[in-house]
Design a protein around this motif. Structure first.
Motif, PDB file in Angstrom:
ATOM      1  N   ASP A  45       0.848  -1.188   0.000  1.00 59.30           N
ATOM      2  CA  ASP A  45       0.000   0.000   0.000  1.00 59.30           C
ATOM      3  C   ASP A  45       0.886   1.241   0.000  1.00 59.30           C
ATOM      4  O   ASP A  45       1.908   1.286   0.705  1.00 59.30           O
ATOM      5  N   VAL A  46       0.490   2.251  -0.760  1.00 58.32           N
ATOM      6  CA  VAL A  46       1.317   3.450  -0.923  1.00 58.32           C
ATOM      7  C   VAL A  46       0.453   4.695  -0.790  1.00 58.32           C
ATOM      8  O   VAL A  46      -0.649   4.766  -1.339  1.00 58.32           O
ATOM      9  N   ILE A  47       0.964   5.687  -0.037  1.00 60.03           N
ATOM     10  CA  ILE A  47       0.308   6.988   0.074  1.00 60.03           C
ATOM     11  C   ILE A  47       1.103   7.985  -0.761  1.00 60.03           C
ATOM     12  O   ILE A  47       2.310   8.160  -0.539  1.00 60.03           O
ATOM     13  N   LEU A  48       0.447   8.630  -1.708  1.00 59.67           N
ATOM     14  CA  LEU A  48       1.126   9.629  -2.539  1.00 59.67           C
ATOM     15  C   LEU A  48       1.155  10.960  -1.799  1.00 59.67           C
ATOM     16  O   LEU A  48       0.382  11.881  -2.071  1.00 59.67           O
ATOM     17  N   ALA A  49       2.016  11.025  -0.811  1.00 62.82           N
ATOM     18  CA  ALA A  49       2.145  12.214   0.025  1.00 62.82           C
ATOM     19  C   ALA A  49       3.428  12.079   0.833  1.00 62.82           C
ATOM     20  O   ALA A  49       4.135  11.084   0.738  1.00 62.82           O
ATOM     21  N   THR A  50       3.691  13.072   1.669  1.00 65.38           N
ATOM     22  CA  THR A  50       4.869  13.052   2.529  1.00 65.38           C
ATOM     23  C   THR A  50       4.506  12.478   3.889  1.00 65.38           C
ATOM     24  O   THR A  50       3.491  12.851   4.473  1.00 65.38           O
ATOM     25  N   ASP A  51       5.303  11.549   4.381  1.00 64.29           N
ATOM     26  CA  ASP A  51       5.111  10.990   5.708  1.00 64.29           C
ATOM     27  C   ASP A  51       6.466  11.027   6.417  1.00 64.29           C
ATOM     28  O   ASP A  51       7.175  10.035   6.510  1.00 64.29           O
ATOM     29  N   SER A  52       6.827  12.207   6.913  1.00 65.18           N
ATOM     30  CA  SER A  52       8.172  12.433   7.428  1.00 65.18           C
ATOM     31  C   SER A  52       8.500  11.586   8.648  1.00 65.18           C
ATOM     32  O   SER A  52       9.661  11.205   8.849  1.00 65.18           O
ATOM     33  N   ASP A  53       7.500  11.265   9.496  1.00 60.24           N
ATOM     34  CA  ASP A  53       7.776  10.470  10.688  1.00 60.24           C
ATOM     35  C   ASP A  53       7.448   8.988  10.510  1.00 60.24           C
ATOM     36  O   ASP A  53       7.550   8.201  11.465  1.00 60.24           O
ATOM     37  N   LYS A  54       7.046   8.601   9.298  1.00 60.83           N
ATOM     38  CA  LYS A  54       6.802   7.201   8.959  1.00 60.83           C
ATOM     39  C   LYS A  54       5.792   6.529   9.899  1.00 60.83           C
ATOM     40  O   LYS A  54       5.919   5.355  10.251  1.00 60.83           O
ATOM     41  N   ASP A  55       4.736   7.266  10.270  1.00 63.64           N
ATOM     42  CA  ASP A  55       3.716   6.678  11.138  1.00 63.64           C
ATOM     43  C   ASP A  55       2.487   6.205  10.372  1.00 63.64           C
ATOM     44  O   ASP A  55       1.490   5.790  10.963  1.00 63.64           O
ATOM     45  N   GLY A  56       2.569   6.257   9.028  1.00 61.85           N
ATOM     46  CA  GLY A  56       1.450   5.802   8.205  1.00 61.85           C
ATOM     47  C   GLY A  56       0.396   6.854   7.959  1.00 61.85           C
ATOM     48  O   GLY A  56      -0.620   6.581   7.321  1.00 61.85           O
TER      49      GLY A  56
END
Length: 278
Positions: free
Chosen positions: A129-140
């Motif tokens: 699964d992939v989110i097309l956005a920024t997730d700087s803290d990698k918390d989903g």
């Protein structure tokens, strides 16, 4: 006689060379859900192109998001696999790279970790699964979503930073669960739950469930005969009371908000059901 020996050795050499030629296998497949920052899945009306390349930048496979009725996935990406390096093929254990092109032509790279981008055994499927956005803290949870929620936190006097494991509105659902469901984590009246559950009149043995749905989600039903030691199993349902249950997933479009009514067949004298959202 010497000529015959030389001919034989030459033949053996040819056989050995031929045995090292690459052999193509059945594909290895990546499949899953691609969503935007608000966890809304892309579909056939808001297409994302997925490109998979090797370390040299050569294209190995590509696919686009689609509207799926049979699974919760909105993309399936088969990857050609060979025993040895060969043009257009990957090898087992090779690390590949992903590119995603959203409906506006923006290209996203670096969203898939090195561990998740490894080619597995031929014939197997890896859920990705992939989110097309920024997730700087990698918390989903996408940073852009957190920024949008900070406004609601402010007007409700909730101190930050945003915590996906907290329950800001005290409705029994974590902030992360509300992110997935598409509900407001700062409004206890806005929560995902089955709004109506009753035996369907006129259709013996069927239970009617009325469920709030929102855009770009996938809904499914699980059931168990008891709650003391529950064994939740996928349960088929139907959206047409006149048809036998033959659906496992209800996938909504990128613009859908409202309610859906589904019907499940009662399994035994006592049974319990849950509706899951992805």
């Amino acid at each position: 006689m010497k000529k015959c020996v030389l001919c034989f050795l030459s033949f053996v050499s040819c056989v050995l060379v031929g045995a090292t030629l690459p052999v193509a296998f059945v594909p290895f497949t990546f499949a899953g859900r691609i969503t935007d920052y608000a966890h809304i899945a892309y579909d056939a009306d808001s297409v994302v192109e997925i490109r998979l390349k090797n370390e040299d930048g050569d294209l190995l496979a590509k696919a686009t998001t689609k509207t799926s009725g049979g699974t919760s996935y909105n993309y399936v990406l088969p990857v050609p696999v060979s025993t040895q390096p060969m043009s257009g093929y990957a090898t087992v254990g090779e690390t590949v790279t992903f590119e995603f092109v959203d409906p506006y032509g923006r290209i996203y790279r670096g969203l898939v970790s090195v561990d998740d981008a490894v080619i597995g055994n031929p014939g197997t499927v890896k859920t990705l699964d992939v989110i097309l956005a920024t997730d700087s803290d990698k918390d989903g949870v996408a940073d852009e979503y957190v920024e949008s929620i900070e406004y609601w936190m402010w007007i409700n006097n909730i101190e930050g930073p945003y915590n996906p494991n907290a329950d800001y509105d005290g409705d029994g659902q974590s902030n992360y669960a509300e992110y997935v469901a598409g509900t407001n984590p700062c409004d206890k009246l806005d929560r995902f739950s089955v709004r109506q559950m009753a035996l369907e009149q006129g259709i013996e043995g069927y239970v009617r469930l009325r469920v709030p749905v929102t855009q770009g989600r996938s809904y499914s039903v699980v059931g168990t005969p008891n709650l003391e030691n529950p064994d939740w199993k996928p349960t088929a349902f139907t959206q047409d009371a006149g048809k036998a249950p033959n659906e496992m997933y209800l996938n909504t479009g990128a613009a859908e908000v409202g309610y859906r009514t589904i019907f499940v067949k009662k399994d035994g004298p006592s049974h319990f059901y849950r509706v899951k959202v992805e």
